[in-house]
Motif scaffolding. Sequence first.
Motif, PDB file in Angstrom:
ATOM      1  N   VAL A  11     -57.633 -33.272  27.778  1.00  0.00           N
ATOM      2  CA  VAL A  11     -57.796 -31.943  27.796  1.00  0.00           C
ATOM      3  C   VAL A  11     -58.246 -31.281  26.535  1.00  0.00           C
ATOM      4  O   VAL A  11     -57.257 -31.159  25.572  1.00  0.00           O
ATOM      5  CB  VAL A  11     -56.929 -31.267  28.723  1.00  0.00           C
ATOM      6  CG1 VAL A  11     -57.422 -29.563  28.599  1.00  0.00           C
ATOM      7  CG2 VAL A  11     -56.881 -31.475  30.064  1.00  0.00           C
ATOM      8  N   LEU A  12     -59.355 -30.786  26.176  1.00  0.00           N
ATOM      9  CA  LEU A  12     -59.789 -30.235  24.896  1.00  0.00           C
ATOM     10  C   LEU A  12     -59.408 -28.606  25.228  1.00  0.00           C
ATOM     11  O   LEU A  12     -60.312 -28.081  25.899  1.00  0.00           O
ATOM     12  CB  LEU A  12     -61.195 -30.428  24.431  1.00  0.00           C
ATOM     13  CG  LEU A  12     -61.585 -32.149  24.205  1.00  0.00           C
ATOM     14  CD1 LEU A  12     -63.032 -31.981  23.749  1.00  0.00           C
ATOM     15  CD2 LEU A  12     -60.662 -32.717  23.018  1.00  0.00           C
ATOM     16  N   SER A  13     -58.750 -28.023  24.527  1.00  0.00           N
ATOM     17  CA  SER A  13     -58.469 -26.595  24.746  1.00  0.00           C
ATOM     18  C   SER A  13     -59.023 -25.698  23.551  1.00  0.00           C
ATOM     19  O   SER A  13     -58.616 -26.195  22.543  1.00  0.00           O
ATOM     20  CB  SER A  13     -56.749 -26.501  24.782  1.00  0.00           C
ATOM     21  OG  SER A  13     -56.494 -24.865  24.845  1.00  0.00           O
ATOM     22  N   TYR A  14     -59.637 -24.827  23.883  1.00  0.00           N
ATOM     23  CA  TYR A  14     -60.069 -23.584  22.831  1.00  0.00           C
ATOM     24  C   TYR A  14     -60.370 -22.443  23.386  1.00  0.00           C
ATOM     25  O   TYR A  14     -60.381 -22.258  24.544  1.00  0.00           O
ATOM     26  CB  TYR A  14     -61.627 -24.359  22.443  1.00  0.00           C
ATOM     27  CG  TYR A  14     -62.508 -24.137  23.305  1.00  0.00           C
ATOM     28  CD1 TYR A  14     -63.409 -23.255  23.373  1.00  0.00           C
ATOM     29  CD2 TYR A  14     -62.797 -25.093  24.524  1.00  0.00           C
ATOM     30  CE1 TYR A  14     -64.741 -22.935  24.383  1.00  0.00           C
ATOM     31  CE2 TYR A  14     -63.813 -25.040  25.313  1.00  0.00           C
ATOM     32  CZ  TYR A  14     -64.778 -23.980  25.562  1.00  0.00           C
ATOM     33  OH  TYR A  14     -65.597 -23.757  26.287  1.00  0.00           O
ATOM     34  N   ARG A  31     -68.759 -28.999  22.116  1.00  0.00           N
ATOM     35  CA  ARG A  31     -69.583 -30.261  22.809  1.00  0.00           C
ATOM     36  C   ARG A  31     -69.571 -31.404  22.012  1.00  0.00           C
ATOM     37  O   ARG A  31     -69.786 -32.397  22.366  1.00  0.00           O
ATOM     38  CB  ARG A  31     -70.932 -29.533  22.892  1.00  0.00           C
ATOM     39  CG  ARG A  31     -71.116 -29.142  24.350  1.00  0.00           C
ATOM     40  CD  ARG A  31     -72.631 -28.959  24.687  1.00  0.00           C
ATOM     41  NE  ARG A  31     -73.275 -27.964  23.706  1.00  0.00           N
ATOM     42  CZ  ARG A  31     -73.504 -26.624  23.949  1.00  0.00           C
ATOM     43  NH1 ARG A  31     -72.839 -26.225  24.820  1.00  0.00           N
ATOM     44  NH2 ARG A  31     -74.006 -25.840  22.993  1.00  0.00           N
ATOM     45  N   GLU A  32     -69.654 -30.909  20.589  1.00  0.00           N
ATOM     46  CA  GLU A  32     -69.880 -32.283  19.616  1.00  0.00           C
ATOM     47  C   GLU A  32     -68.545 -33.209  19.799  1.00  0.00           C
ATOM     48  O   GLU A  32     -68.654 -34.361  19.762  1.00  0.00           O
ATOM     49  CB  GLU A  32     -69.805 -31.969  18.197  1.00  0.00           C
ATOM     50  CG  GLU A  32     -71.303 -31.441  17.828  1.00  0.00           C
ATOM     51  CD  GLU A  32     -71.221 -30.928  16.384  1.00  0.00           C
ATOM     52  OE1 GLU A  32     -70.957 -31.567  15.350  1.00  0.00           O
ATOM     53  OE2 GLU A  32     -71.759 -29.977  16.129  1.00  0.00           O
ATOM     54  N   PHE A  33     -67.165 -32.496  19.775  1.00  0.00           N
ATOM     55  CA  PHE A  33     -66.085 -33.237  20.052  1.00  0.00           C
ATOM     56  C   PHE A  33     -66.078 -34.192  21.234  1.00  0.00           C
ATOM     57  O   PHE A  33     -65.938 -35.214  21.414  1.00  0.00           O
ATOM     58  CB  PHE A  33     -64.587 -32.467  19.670  1.00  0.00           C
ATOM     59  CG  PHE A  33     -64.324 -32.294  18.485  1.00  0.00           C
ATOM     60  CD1 PHE A  33     -63.505 -33.273  18.048  1.00  0.00           C
ATOM     61  CD2 PHE A  33     -64.606 -31.076  17.886  1.00  0.00           C
ATOM     62  CE1 PHE A  33     -62.896 -32.880  16.682  1.00  0.00           C
ATOM     63  CE2 PHE A  33     -64.141 -31.133  16.247  1.00  0.00           C
ATOM     64  CZ  PHE A  33     -63.329 -31.939  15.902  1.00  0.00           C
ATOM     65  N   CYS A  44     -63.024 -36.783  28.878  1.00  0.00           N
ATOM     66  CA  CYS A  44     -62.505 -35.125  28.478  1.00  0.00           C
ATOM     67  C   CYS A  44     -62.997 -34.200  29.381  1.00  0.00           C
ATOM     68  O   CYS A  44     -63.911 -34.408  30.133  1.00  0.00           O
ATOM     69  CB  CYS A  44     -63.535 -34.900  27.195  1.00  0.00           C
ATOM     70  SG  CYS A  44     -63.171 -36.177  25.919  1.00  0.00           S
ATOM     71  N   LEU A  45     -62.157 -33.366  29.351  1.00  0.00           N
ATOM     72  CA  LEU A  45     -62.430 -32.063  30.007  1.00  0.00           C
ATOM     73  C   LEU A  45     -62.197 -30.843  29.177  1.00  0.00           C
ATOM     74  O   LEU A  45     -61.253 -30.752  28.449  1.00  0.00           O
ATOM     75  CB  LEU A  45     -61.307 -31.756  31.180  1.00  0.00           C
ATOM     76  CG  LEU A  45     -61.479 -30.597  31.936  1.00  0.00           C
ATOM     77  CD1 LEU A  45     -62.851 -30.470  32.857  1.00  0.00           C
ATOM     78  CD2 LEU A  45     -60.587 -30.410  33.027  1.00  0.00           C
TER      79      LEU A  45
END
Length: 150
Positions: A11-14, A31-33, A44-45
């Motif tokens: 989970v990519l949190s930003y 999006r790049e990551f 990924c989410l």
Amino acid sequence: SSNSLEMTQLVLSYDPADLFGVHGQGHEIVREFESALESRGYTCLALGTSGNTDSTAQTRAAIRSCSVFVPLCSDQYGSTQASLRVLEVADAEDKRIIPVWLSGTYPPPAVTLLLSGLPRAPRGARSAQQAGLPAALDDLVGELVQAGCL
């Protein structure tokens, strides 16, 4: 669907307010990551914390089912209640947390207690903005492999 959640490794949190304050192209960085990690075989989410989205059952389920929680941090990460809450959920769920330091002060002042002492990407004294995205990704993947997330 719940099946896709169960398959999510990362989970990519930003926090959009954090990213857009410093990086005009905040969504592009996320999006790049996401695409770079997916090209290396990770699922990924990306979870942007804005308003109430962080408290939804789906967000909690995503965090609960992921292997690693990856906060994408600049100075202001955790300074909104929403971004702080998702990090606290990941911590309460005892998730492996591997922050990515994009720019600014590290650890971000609002989450120093939760993030200091954790391995992060990029390693060393330079942020991803200074070291470059490829270096940050290589270090992140190295930390993921060490965490047993292949």
